[in-house]
Design an enzyme around this catalytic site. Structure first.
Site, PDB file in Angstrom:
ATOM      1  N   ASP A  63      -5.747  -3.977   1.328  1.00 43.80           N
ATOM      2  CA  ASP A  63      -6.256  -5.135   2.077  1.00 43.80           C
ATOM      3  C   ASP A  63      -7.756  -4.970   2.355  1.00 43.80           C
ATOM      4  OD1 ASP A  63      -6.118  -3.189   4.030  1.00 43.80           O
ATOM      5  OD2 ASP A  63      -5.059  -4.426   5.507  1.00 43.80           O
ATOM      6  N   SER A  64      -8.315  -3.803   1.968  1.00 45.36           N
ATOM      7  CA  SER A  64      -9.772  -3.616   2.027  1.00 45.36           C
ATOM      8  C   SER A  64     -10.467  -4.655   1.161  1.00 45.36           C
ATOM      9  CB  SER A  64     -10.147  -2.204   1.564  1.00 45.36           C
ATOM     10  OG  SER A  64      -9.528  -1.901   0.328  1.00 45.36           O
ATOM     11  N   ASP A 102      -0.675  -3.760  -0.654  1.00 46.23           N
ATOM     12  CA  ASP A 102      -0.880  -3.521   0.776  1.00 46.23           C
ATOM     13  C   ASP A 102      -0.405  -4.741   1.565  1.00 46.23           C
ATOM     14  OD1 ASP A 102      -1.741  -1.939   2.803  1.00 46.23           O
ATOM     15  OD2 ASP A 102      -3.881  -2.116   2.367  1.00 46.23           O
ATOM     16  N   LYS A 132       2.606  -0.908   0.869  1.00 46.09           N
ATOM     17  CA  LYS A 132       2.091  -0.009   1.907  1.00 46.09           C
ATOM     18  C   LYS A 132       2.015  -0.789   3.206  1.00 46.09           C
ATOM     19  CE  LYS A 132      -2.436   1.196   2.356  1.00 46.09           C
ATOM     20  NZ  LYS A 132      -2.704   0.670   3.717  1.00 46.09           N
ATOM     21  N   GLU A 134       0.896  -0.226   7.546  1.00 43.90           N
ATOM     22  CA  GLU A 134       0.248   0.648   8.530  1.00 43.90           C
ATOM     23  C   GLU A 134       1.128   0.846   9.751  1.00 43.90           C
ATOM     24  OE1 GLU A 134      -3.694  -0.775   9.478  1.00 43.90           O
ATOM     25  OE2 GLU A 134      -4.293  -0.840   7.370  1.00 43.90           O
ATOM     26  N   GLU A 201      -5.474   8.552   7.084  1.00 41.89           N
ATOM     27  CA  GLU A 201      -6.861   8.070   7.073  1.00 41.89           C
ATOM     28  C   GLU A 201      -7.577   8.492   8.351  1.00 41.89           C
ATOM     29  OE1 GLU A 201      -7.444   3.922   6.116  1.00 41.89           O
ATOM     30  OE2 GLU A 201      -9.587   4.007   6.605  1.00 41.89           O
TER      31      GLU A 201
HETATM   32  O1  KIV Z   1      -6.859  -1.166   2.051  1.00 46.53           O
HETATM   33  C1  KIV Z   1      -7.160  -0.059   1.608  1.00 46.53           C
HETATM   34  O2  KIV Z   1      -8.017   0.090   0.740  1.00 46.53           O
HETATM   35  C2  KIV Z   1      -6.479   1.094   2.178  1.00 46.53           C
HETATM   36  C3  KIV Z   1      -6.918   2.448   1.718  1.00 46.53           C
HETATM   37  C4  KIV Z   1      -8.183   2.789   2.360  1.00 46.53           C
HETATM   38  C5  KIV Z   1      -5.889   3.476   1.946  1.00 46.53           C
HETATM   39  O3  KIV Z   1      -5.626   0.943   2.980  1.00 46.53           O
END
Ligand code: KIV
Length: 307
Positions: A63-64, A102, A132, A134, A201
């Protein structure tokens, strides 16, 4: 229309021979064999294809992308539809690496049912092989339900960017004893719930090392030191495409900003001085058509002259 449109209908070019498919089993096996696990983010067809061909184990459609691709200040605004769109692009590029989507902020925070629904959407509609999410112990119920729905889950604890407002900023986590205890409890809870890996992280090296020894799931570090089972970086950090000073843990392996800027500046200069395109970069008429056209033009010119 681009050059690829003229490429015999083959829009993307042939995919080279593939290495063996990476699965959750491969990732687990790597931990057992003490082989470092590699993971990078990718958000589009071209970069995902390069990352896959370079032999990286896991590609995270993080989600970055909210920040590095869409230009938001943080990861919170990115939507399920946007994440699905980018995951599909990555899926089309990748042959061997494991593709992990994500779960964006809001996609699993209201209730477990909608969390499972959104995890399934990533698999059914975008071809992801895992998701993924959080959070630690508070996500155990959800993790179990997503696993029951046959979707592998990657955990993510420590500095979790979706908790930005709750954390009061992007801060390294687990720096005091209560923080360490919380992190270890979170990691153990996720491990017991059955996640196939855990992103650590923004965690002190010593704590990451302790957790890595404690849990059977492979730990994937980002700003967590060298003792994790694997490492992940944001692709744009790796190649200097973020327009901001890099974080302490980022190592820039290339300078895409300089490379792209140089290419764009050269294109501009060549167009402005009529150096681009040249004759070899132009399409030409067949010889007889050209001769006929020249004859027509000559006759036209003569007629005009005679008037
Ligand atoms: O969104 C992302 O890029 C991440 C990584 C930094 C693990 O969650």
């Amino acid at each position: 229309m681009s050059i690829t449109s003229f490429n015999g209908g083959q829009l993307h070019g042939a995919q080279p021979a593939i290495r063996p498919k990476i699965t959750t089993t491969t990732i687990h096996e790597k931990k057992l064999q003490h082989e470092p696990i590699t993971c990078l983010t990718a958000y589009d067809y071209a970069t995902a294809r390069l990352v896959d061909q370079a032999g990286i184990d896991m590609i995270l459609v993080g989600d970055s992308l909210a920040q590095v691709v869409l230009g938001y200040d943080n990861t919170l605004p990115v939507t399920m539809e946007e994440m699905l769109h980018h995951t599909r692009a990555v899926r089309r590029a990748v042959r061997a690496a494991m593709v992990i989507a994500d779960m964006p902020f809001g996609a699993y925070h209201e209730d477990e049912k909608s969390g499972v629904h959104n995890a399934l959407r990533f698999v059914k509609e975008a071809g992801a092989e895992a998701v993924k999410l959080e959070g630690g112990a508070q996500r155990v119920g959800l993790v179990k339900r997503v696993l029951d729905a046959e979707v592998p889950v990657m955990g993510h604890i420590g500095l979790t960017p979706q908790s930005l407002h709750k954390m009061g900023g992007y801060k390294v986590q687990g720096k005091d004893f209560s923080g360490i205890e919380r992190l270890v409890k979170d990691a153990v809870a996720l491990d017991k719930a059955g996640v196939f890996s855990i992103v650590l992280e923004g965690v002190p090296r010593e704590v990451a090392q302790m957790i890595t020894r404690e849990v059977s799931a492979p730990t994937i570090g980002i700003g967590a030191g060298p003792d994790c089972d694997g490492q992940v970086l944001v692709f744009h950090d790796l190649v200097n495409l973020t327009f901001a000073p890099p974080a302490k843990f980022v190592r820039q392996y290339g300078d895409a900003a300089a490379l792209f800027t140089n290419a764009v500046q050269q294109f501009k200069a060549d167009v402005e001085t009529r150096m681009y395109p040249n004759d070899a970069e132009s399409y030409h008429l067949p010889k007889d058509t050209k001769a006929e056209l020249e004859a027509i033009l000559r006759r036209k010119e003569m007629k005009a002259y005679a008037k």
